[in-house]
Design a protein around this motif. Structure first.
Motif, PDB file in Angstrom:
ATOM      1  N   ALA A 122      34.572  34.945  43.848  1.00  0.00           N
ATOM      2  CA  ALA A 122      34.195  36.261  44.369  1.00  0.00           C
ATOM      3  C   ALA A 122      35.411  37.179  44.474  1.00  0.00           C
ATOM      4  O   ALA A 122      35.319  38.384  44.208  1.00  0.00           O
ATOM      5  CB  ALA A 122      33.518  36.112  45.726  1.00  0.00           C
ATOM      6  N   ILE A 123      36.566  36.619  44.833  1.00  0.00           N
ATOM      7  CA  ILE A 123      37.788  37.425  44.912  1.00  0.00           C
ATOM      8  C   ILE A 123      38.206  37.888  43.522  1.00  0.00           C
ATOM      9  O   ILE A 123      38.587  39.052  43.317  1.00  0.00           O
ATOM     10  CB  ILE A 123      38.927  36.629  45.583  1.00  0.00           C
ATOM     11  N   VAL A 124      38.135  36.992  42.530  1.00  0.00           N
ATOM     12  CA  VAL A 124      38.488  37.364  41.157  1.00  0.00           C
ATOM     13  C   VAL A 124      37.577  38.486  40.668  1.00  0.00           C
ATOM     14  O   VAL A 124      38.039  39.472  40.063  1.00  0.00           O
ATOM     15  CB  VAL A 124      38.393  36.148  40.216  1.00  0.00           C
ATOM     16  N   ARG A 125      36.282  38.366  40.931  1.00  0.00           N
ATOM     17  CA  ARG A 125      35.342  39.395  40.489  1.00  0.00           C
ATOM     18  C   ARG A 125      35.597  40.728  41.182  1.00  0.00           C
ATOM     19  O   ARG A 125      35.524  41.795  40.560  1.00  0.00           O
ATOM     20  CB  ARG A 125      33.912  38.930  40.733  1.00  0.00           C
ATOM     21  N   SER A 126      35.924  40.678  42.477  1.00  0.00           N
ATOM     22  CA  SER A 126      36.232  41.912  43.207  1.00  0.00           C
ATOM     23  C   SER A 126      37.491  42.566  42.647  1.00  0.00           C
ATOM     24  O   SER A 126      37.566  43.800  42.519  1.00  0.00           O
ATOM     25  CB  SER A 126      36.412  41.614  44.701  1.00  0.00           C
ATOM     26  N   LEU A 127      38.471  41.743  42.315  1.00  0.00           N
ATOM     27  CA  LEU A 127      39.705  42.257  41.734  1.00  0.00           C
ATOM     28  C   LEU A 127      39.413  42.942  40.406  1.00  0.00           C
ATOM     29  O   LEU A 127      39.905  44.047  40.120  1.00  0.00           O
ATOM     30  CB  LEU A 127      40.687  41.103  41.537  1.00  0.00           C
ATOM     31  N   LEU A 128      38.585  42.306  39.587  1.00  0.00           N
ATOM     32  CA  LEU A 128      38.245  42.860  38.283  1.00  0.00           C
ATOM     33  C   LEU A 128      37.491  44.182  38.420  1.00  0.00           C
ATOM     34  O   LEU A 128      37.754  45.137  37.686  1.00  0.00           O
ATOM     35  CB  LEU A 128      37.410  41.840  37.512  1.00  0.00           C
ATOM     36  N   GLU A 129      36.566  44.246  39.380  1.00  0.00           N
ATOM     37  CA  GLU A 129      35.828  45.488  39.602  1.00  0.00           C
ATOM     38  C   GLU A 129      36.753  46.604  40.052  1.00  0.00           C
ATOM     39  O   GLU A 129      36.576  47.766  39.668  1.00  0.00           O
ATOM     40  CB  GLU A 129      34.730  45.254  40.648  1.00  0.00           C
ATOM     41  N   ALA A 130      37.762  46.274  40.863  1.00  0.00           N
ATOM     42  CA  ALA A 130      38.687  47.296  41.355  1.00  0.00           C
ATOM     43  C   ALA A 130      39.569  47.846  40.240  1.00  0.00           C
ATOM     44  O   ALA A 130      40.039  48.985  40.319  1.00  0.00           O
ATOM     45  CB  ALA A 130      39.555  46.718  42.479  1.00  0.00           C
ATOM     46  N   TYR A 131      39.799  47.052  39.198  1.00  0.00           N
ATOM     47  CA  TYR A 131      40.584  47.549  38.067  1.00  0.00           C
ATOM     48  C   TYR A 131      39.767  48.532  37.218  1.00  0.00           C
ATOM     49  O   TYR A 131      40.346  49.360  36.509  1.00  0.00           O
ATOM     50  CB  TYR A 131      41.063  46.389  37.195  1.00  0.00           C
ATOM     51  N   GLY A 132      38.442  48.463  37.287  1.00  0.00           N
ATOM     52  CA  GLY A 132      37.631  49.320  36.448  1.00  0.00           C
ATOM     53  C   GLY A 132      37.647  48.845  35.006  1.00  0.00           C
ATOM     54  O   GLY A 132      38.080  47.735  34.699  1.00  0.00           O
ATOM     55  N   SER A 133      37.184  49.690  34.105  1.00  0.00           N
ATOM     56  CA  SER A 133      37.168  49.339  32.687  1.00  0.00           C
ATOM     57  C   SER A 133      38.455  49.797  32.020  1.00  0.00           C
ATOM     58  O   SER A 133      39.211  50.592  32.583  1.00  0.00           O
ATOM     59  CB  SER A 133      35.974  49.992  31.984  1.00  0.00           C
ATOM     60  N   ALA A 134      38.699  49.296  30.812  1.00  0.00           N
ATOM     61  CA  ALA A 134      39.912  49.683  30.086  1.00  0.00           C
ATOM     62  C   ALA A 134      39.915  51.173  29.776  1.00  0.00           C
ATOM     63  O   ALA A 134      40.977  51.805  29.711  1.00  0.00           O
ATOM     64  CB  ALA A 134      40.034  48.868  28.798  1.00  0.00           C
ATOM     65  N   THR A 135      38.736  51.753  29.575  1.00  0.00           N
ATOM     66  CA  THR A 135      38.640  53.174  29.245  1.00  0.00           C
ATOM     67  C   THR A 135      38.519  54.059  30.485  1.00  0.00           C
ATOM     68  O   THR A 135      38.753  55.265  30.417  1.00  0.00           O
ATOM     69  CB  THR A 135      37.432  53.438  28.328  1.00  0.00           C
TER      70      THR A 135
END
Length: 434
Positions: A122-135
């Motif tokens: 869940a922490i990894v997924r939250s981190l990924l969401e906070a980065y947003g998309s590459a574009t």
């Protein structure tokens, strides 16, 4: 703990409109940084995890509006939060080491290692969401000049450093959801607009990290399917196959593709292990598909089939793995062309009762550029024109081969094979029926 309570109140206040979201993010960032690196016991580490989740949730809130995003950038809050997020990444790498070595590491990492892997996922997924998309990025993945506390990233290769952190973080469990979350994280970094990895030849370290993350993800997916290899076990897993396919598609089309299979470059650990896992998963999916009735082909099975066959086609087209793939999939390809013609048309014609259900799932925009399963099969056959698959010459096999060719000759545009692919297919027919 008091800091975390302040952070929680700030987050709640931001949601209720009583506290500005930028001030809330600044408070949560300070709490998450302190709790992650300064926790003295399990209780403080648990509060640190709460602070991390609060910070990452507030990033999304701040970035929802341009005004608050611009304010956070101007005040330096986004830069500090990006640094804190890199610290979380480093802590996840330490967590993986602690999980492997029995709780050895910093307090926060050791605490994570005692938790259910779903909590860490869940922490990894939250981190990924906070980065947003590459574009449409939100946080900045890599440190820039002037960043304080870059988390051990060196100026010479900050992207390579971060990929190494992700690869280390992924290597602690065979849980498929955690492994796939780490692969998404790795792919997000690889294709970030600030990354050089998608535009230049990867270093040996880059290639090794890519191989490690892909190998772990494909192996975990294979084990998950093997533990419960029925149709229901595949439901929902197509999203994982798509992520694997996107990363492997880039590698397969890279000018440096041979490096990923070269023992002189990577030593004993090459990409072949991941490709072999993909082939075994493909065999399982082909088996289910062959046994399908028209109503059994749901979206999960259809999407997994087309993306897996695309991977096989790409890695038999122009890589050093095509003979190994031929060995693994020989029996399955022979079985496809040895089935009764009526069954073959039903499954492998885009107009067949079952084949049409597969192509129908490709009509959505996200899958529109993926080749149909029939075209990938056609290309795979052509790629194997100089590989002895052991196909026994029979009227049924020849008729099925010719049926596939005739069907695709009627397609147009991207759905039709190129002239080179037609020539390779003709060579395959000649070789197999000689």
């Amino acid at each position: 703990v008091a800091c975390v309570e302040v952070s929680a109140r700030a987050g709640a206040g931001a949601r209720e409109g009583r506290v500005g979201p930028v001030d809330a993010l600044r408070a949560a960032c300070a709490c998450a940084t302190a709790a992650t690196f300064e926790s003295r016991n399990a209780r403080e580490a648990a509060e640190g995890a709460r602070a991390v989740r609060a910070m990452l949730a507030l990033v999304r809130m701040v970035c929802e509006r341009r005004a608050t995003r611009d304010e956070a950038i101007e005040r330096g809050v986004m830069r500090r939060t990006s640094t804190a997020a890199r610290g979380v990444g480093a802590s996840l790498a330490a967590h993986a080491r602690a999980r492997r070595e029995g709780g050895v590491g910093a307090v926060f990492a050791s605490w994570c290692a005692t938790r259910d892997i779903g909590d860490v996922t869940a922490i990894v997924r939250s981190l990924l969401e906070a980065y947003g998309s590459a574009t449409a990025p939100m946080l900045t993945m890599f440190p820039s000049e002037g960043d304080d506390g870059a988390g051990g990233f060196v100026e010479e290769d900050p992207v390579g450093d971060y990929l190494s952190v992700i690869a280390a973080a992924s290597d602690c469990t065979e849980d498929v959801e955690y492994r796939m979350a780490c692969l998404r994280w790795f792919a997000r970094a690889w294709f970030d607009e600030a990354s050089t990895k998608s535009s230049s030849r990867p270093t040996r370290r880059d290639a090794l990290n890519a191989v490690a993350v892909l190998d772990g993800a494909t192996r975990a997916l294979e084990k998950h399917l093997a533990s419960d290899g029925d149709r229901n076990a595949m439901d929902g897993l197509e999203k994982h196959v798509v992520v694997i396919a996107e990363m492997l598609r880039f590698i397969a089309l890279d000018d440096a593709i041979d490096d990923y299979f070269d023992k002189d470059v990577l030593g004993e650990r090459s990409l072949l292990g991941a490709i072999e896992s993909i082939c075994r998963i493909t065999r399982s999916v082909l088996s289910l598909y062959t046994k399908s009735a028209s109503g059994d082909v749901n979206e999960s099975l259809a999407i997994m089939l087309v993306y897996l066959l695309e991977i096989v086609e790409l890695f038999t087209a122009d890589t050093n793995a095509y003979e190994d793939i031929g060995t693994l999939l020989r029996a399955d390809i022979v079985a496809i062309f040895s089935m009764p013609r009526a069954k073959f048309i039903q499954l492998w014609s885009p107009h067949g009762d079952i084949g049409s259900r597969v192509t129908r799932h490709l009509l959505v925009e996200s899958h529109a550029n993926t080749p149909a399963h029939t075209l990938s099969l056609f290309r795979i056959v052509g790629n194997f024109h100089d590989v002895d698959l052991g196909l026994v010459e029979t009227s049924v096999a020849l008729e099925n081969l010719l049926t596939l060719r005739t069907t695709l000759e009627g397609e147009v545009g991207a759905k039709a094979p190129t002239q080179e692919e037609m020539d390779n297919f003709a060579l395959a027919i000649q070789a197999w029926t000689r």
